[in-house]
Design an enzyme around this catalytic site. Structure first.
Site, PDB file in Angstrom:
ATOM      1  CE  LYS A   1      -2.050  -1.127   3.920  1.00  0.00           C
ATOM      2  NZ  LYS A   1      -1.360  -2.401   4.246  1.00  0.00           N
TER       3      LYS A   1
ATOM      4  NE  ARG B   1      -5.381  -1.588   9.472  1.00  0.00           N
ATOM      5  CZ  ARG B   1      -4.134  -1.111   9.267  1.00  0.00           C
ATOM      6  NH1 ARG B   1      -3.931   0.036   8.681  1.00  0.00           N
ATOM      7  NH2 ARG B   1      -3.121  -1.804   9.645  1.00  0.00           N
TER       8      ARG B   1
ATOM      9  NE  ARG C   1       7.586  -2.190   6.317  1.00  0.00           N
ATOM     10  CZ  ARG C   1       6.255  -2.298   6.382  1.00  0.00           C
ATOM     11  NH1 ARG C   1       5.514  -1.783   5.414  1.00  0.00           N
ATOM     12  NH2 ARG C   1       5.692  -2.914   7.387  1.00  0.00           N
TER      13      ARG C   1
ATOM     14  NE  ARG D   1       5.708  -0.107  10.162  1.00  0.00           N
ATOM     15  CZ  ARG D   1       4.627  -0.269   9.402  1.00  0.00           C
ATOM     16  NH1 ARG D   1       4.587   0.281   8.190  1.00  0.00           N
ATOM     17  NH2 ARG D   1       3.590  -0.948   9.832  1.00  0.00           N
TER      18      ARG D   1
ATOM     19  NE  ARG E   1       1.680  -4.882  11.148  1.00  0.00           N
ATOM     20  CZ  ARG E   1       2.807  -4.599  10.490  1.00  0.00           C
ATOM     21  NH1 ARG E   1       3.984  -4.906  11.001  1.00  0.00           N
ATOM     22  NH2 ARG E   1       2.747  -4.004   9.314  1.00  0.00           N
TER      23      ARG E   1
HETATM   24  P1  AP5 Z   1       4.795  -1.566   1.900  1.00  0.00           P
HETATM   25  O1  AP5 Z   1       4.463  -0.806   0.684  1.00  0.00           O
HETATM   26  O2  AP5 Z   1       5.502  -0.862   2.998  1.00  0.00           O
HETATM   27  O3  AP5 Z   1       3.496  -2.350   2.455  1.00  0.00           O
HETATM   28  P2  AP5 Z   1       2.205  -1.817   3.203  1.00  0.00           P
HETATM   29  O4  AP5 Z   1       1.037  -2.470   2.562  1.00  0.00           O
HETATM   30  O5  AP5 Z   1       2.223  -0.338   3.294  1.00  0.00           O
HETATM   31  O6  AP5 Z   1       2.421  -2.514   4.608  1.00  0.00           O
HETATM   32  P3  AP5 Z   1       2.291  -1.932   6.102  1.00  0.00           P
HETATM   33  O7  AP5 Z   1       3.038  -2.900   6.965  1.00  0.00           O
HETATM   34  O8  AP5 Z   1       2.688  -0.505   6.166  1.00  0.00           O
HETATM   35  O9  AP5 Z   1       0.754  -2.081   6.320  1.00  0.00           O
HETATM   36  P4  AP5 Z   1      -0.013  -2.088   7.664  1.00  0.00           P
HETATM   37  O10 AP5 Z   1      -1.397  -1.908   7.210  1.00  0.00           O
HETATM   38  O11 AP5 Z   1       0.233  -3.280   8.489  1.00  0.00           O
HETATM   39  O12 AP5 Z   1       0.661  -0.897   8.492  1.00  0.00           O
HETATM   40  P5  AP5 Z   1       0.172   0.572   8.849  1.00  0.00           P
HETATM   41  O13 AP5 Z   1       1.342   1.438   8.861  1.00  0.00           O
HETATM   42  O14 AP5 Z   1      -1.010   0.942   8.034  1.00  0.00           O
HETATM   43  O15 AP5 Z   1       5.687  -2.830   1.433  1.00  0.00           O
HETATM   44  C1  AP5 Z   1       6.136  -3.805   2.360  1.00  0.00           C
HETATM   45  C2  AP5 Z   1       7.459  -4.409   1.858  1.00  0.00           C
HETATM   46  O16 AP5 Z   1       7.204  -5.118   0.655  1.00  0.00           O
HETATM   47  C3  AP5 Z   1       8.543  -3.372   1.532  1.00  0.00           C
HETATM   48  O17 AP5 Z   1       9.789  -3.877   1.904  1.00  0.00           O
HETATM   49  C4  AP5 Z   1       8.440  -3.200   0.003  1.00  0.00           C
HETATM   50  O18 AP5 Z   1       9.686  -2.841  -0.575  1.00  0.00           O
HETATM   51  C5  AP5 Z   1       7.988  -4.590  -0.416  1.00  0.00           C
HETATM   52  N1  AP5 Z   1       7.120  -4.551  -1.601  1.00  0.00           N
HETATM   53  C6  AP5 Z   1       6.130  -3.665  -1.884  1.00  0.00           C
HETATM   54  N2  AP5 Z   1       5.544  -3.940  -3.046  1.00  0.00           N
HETATM   55  C7  AP5 Z   1       6.164  -5.055  -3.509  1.00  0.00           C
HETATM   56  C8  AP5 Z   1       5.991  -5.857  -4.694  1.00  0.00           C
HETATM   57  N3  AP5 Z   1       5.047  -5.559  -5.612  1.00  0.00           N
HETATM   58  N4  AP5 Z   1       6.789  -6.933  -4.859  1.00  0.00           N
HETATM   59  C9  AP5 Z   1       7.741  -7.253  -3.924  1.00  0.00           C
HETATM   60  N5  AP5 Z   1       7.974  -6.535  -2.803  1.00  0.00           N
HETATM   61  C10 AP5 Z   1       7.184  -5.443  -2.600  1.00  0.00           C
HETATM   62  O19 AP5 Z   1      -0.370   0.381  10.344  1.00  0.00           O
HETATM   63  C11 AP5 Z   1       0.520   0.094  11.406  1.00  0.00           C
HETATM   64  C12 AP5 Z   1      -0.259   0.001  12.716  1.00  0.00           C
HETATM   65  O20 AP5 Z   1      -0.890   1.270  13.013  1.00  0.00           O
HETATM   66  C13 AP5 Z   1      -1.410  -1.011  12.740  1.00  0.00           C
HETATM   67  O21 AP5 Z   1      -0.957  -2.313  13.036  1.00  0.00           O
HETATM   68  C14 AP5 Z   1      -2.298  -0.427  13.841  1.00  0.00           C
HETATM   69  O22 AP5 Z   1      -1.743  -0.694  15.108  1.00  0.00           O
HETATM   70  C15 AP5 Z   1      -2.182   1.072  13.591  1.00  0.00           C
HETATM   71  N6  AP5 Z   1      -3.204   1.561  12.639  1.00  0.00           N
HETATM   72  C16 AP5 Z   1      -2.970   2.110  11.405  1.00  0.00           C
HETATM   73  N7  AP5 Z   1      -4.119   2.438  10.813  1.00  0.00           N
HETATM   74  C17 AP5 Z   1      -5.109   2.098  11.680  1.00  0.00           C
HETATM   75  C18 AP5 Z   1      -6.514   2.172  11.618  1.00  0.00           C
HETATM   76  N8  AP5 Z   1      -7.150   2.660  10.546  1.00  0.00           N
HETATM   77  N9  AP5 Z   1      -7.216   1.719  12.694  1.00  0.00           N
HETATM   78  C19 AP5 Z   1      -6.608   1.216  13.783  1.00  0.00           C
HETATM   79  N10 AP5 Z   1      -5.265   1.104  13.899  1.00  0.00           N
HETATM   80  C20 AP5 Z   1      -4.522   1.550  12.852  1.00  0.00           C
HETATM   81 MG    MG Z   2       2.403   1.046   4.872  1.00  0.00          MG
END
Ligand code: AP5
Ligand code: MG
Length: 212
Positions: free
Chosen positions: A15, A87, A124, A159, A170
């Site tokens: 994402k 979410r 990552r 992270r 997660r």
């Molecule tokens: P990346 O692009 O970073 O993936 P991502 O989908 O953004 O993954 P996140 O871990 O950031 O998602 P998340 O939803 O768990 O975390 P968030 O920060 O929202 O890519 C990942 C890796 O893959 C990288 O190394 C990249 O290079 C590689 N990659 C990417 N595309 C690729 C491809 N096509 N092929 C191969 N490799 C690839 O949330 C974190 C925490 O915050 C949550 O756990 C929760 O505690 C809290 N939180 C956030 N939002 C909410 C909400 N709305 N409600 C409640 N709690 C929330």
């Molecule tokens: Mg992300």
């Protein structure tokens, strides 16, 4: 104005990587994960409240995240990419009722086999200066621990919630919440799916087609 894009996808599905690329198409990127991590970095009251929750890989309560999102978006002026929000169905309903109202929206589901994601996430690294996302296994920086994009030395960080154990939690939460959310957008005919297991550029091409 283009529709607001809501990216739905598991941890590590890409994402953040794709949202950063979509900025070149005129979108503004808002990630609730990034907003929460920035509160933790500032050691604000909110940051102190959510730090433990995020380290465990649990979800922060819906109203807190909604308030943070509202404080950081102006949806009348520019099309947003919502990354990490909603979410669950309750957040999807709040997003519409309190922020997007009658605005045009499109939800894009990053479909991917969840079994490959722990490996992606533990490898990552993110630049603490400019936010560029790397992967030690598949997209390492050209020079060790130096950001290709902004050139900062020693800026690549892991992270806290990117350990195998926390990612498993997660992913478990994601599995429990995703289907009702997809049904919510499907029933409104606002859902498209893309194959997020393809290489970054292929996923981006698919996204470009979806928004054009
Ligand atoms: P990346 O692009 O970073 O993936 P991502 O989908 O953004 O993954 P996140 O871990 O950031 O998602 P998340 O939803 O768990 O975390 P968030 O920060 O929202 O890519 C990942 C890796 O893959 C990288 O190394 C990249 O290079 C590689 N990659 C990417 N595309 C690729 C491809 N096509 N092929 C191969 N490799 C690839 O949330 C974190 C925490 O915050 C949550 O756990 C929760 O505690 C809290 N939180 C956030 N939002 C909410 C909400 N709305 N409600 C409640 N709690 C929330
Ligand atoms: Mg992300």
């Amino acid at each position: 104005m283009k529709p607001h894009l809501i990216i739905l996808g598991a941890p590590g599905s890409g994402k953040g990587t794709q949202a950063a690329k979509l900025i070149s198409k005129g979108f503004k990127h808002v990630s609730t994960g990034d907003l929460l991590r920035s509160e933790i970095a500032k050691n604000s009251e909110l940051g102190q409240k959510v730090s433990g929750i995020i380290s465990r890989g649990d979800l922060v309560d819906d109203k807190t995240v909604m308030a943070l999102l509202k404080a950081n978006c102006d949806v009348d002026k520019v099309s947003y990419i919502f990354d990490g929000f909603p979410r669950n169905v309750y957040q999807a309903e709040m997003l519409e009722a309190e922020l997007l109202k009658d605005k045009k929206t499109l939800a894009v589901y990053f479909n991917i086999d969840l079994s490959i994601l722990v490996n992606r996430v533990v490898n990552r690294r993110t630049c603490g200066t400019c936010g560029e996302i790397y992967n030690l296994a598949t997209k390492a920086p050209r020079v060790l621990d130096t950001c290709d994009k902004c050139g900062t030395v020693g800026s690549l960080k892991q992270r806290k919630d990117d350990t195998e154990e926390v990612v498993s939690n997660r992913l478990k939460i994601f599995k429990e919440t995703v289907e009702p959310m997809l049904s919510f957008y499907k029933s409104r005919r606002e859902l498209v799916e893309i194959d997020a297991s393809m290489p970054e550029e292929v996923v981006f091409d698919a996204l470009e087609k979806v928004i054009s």
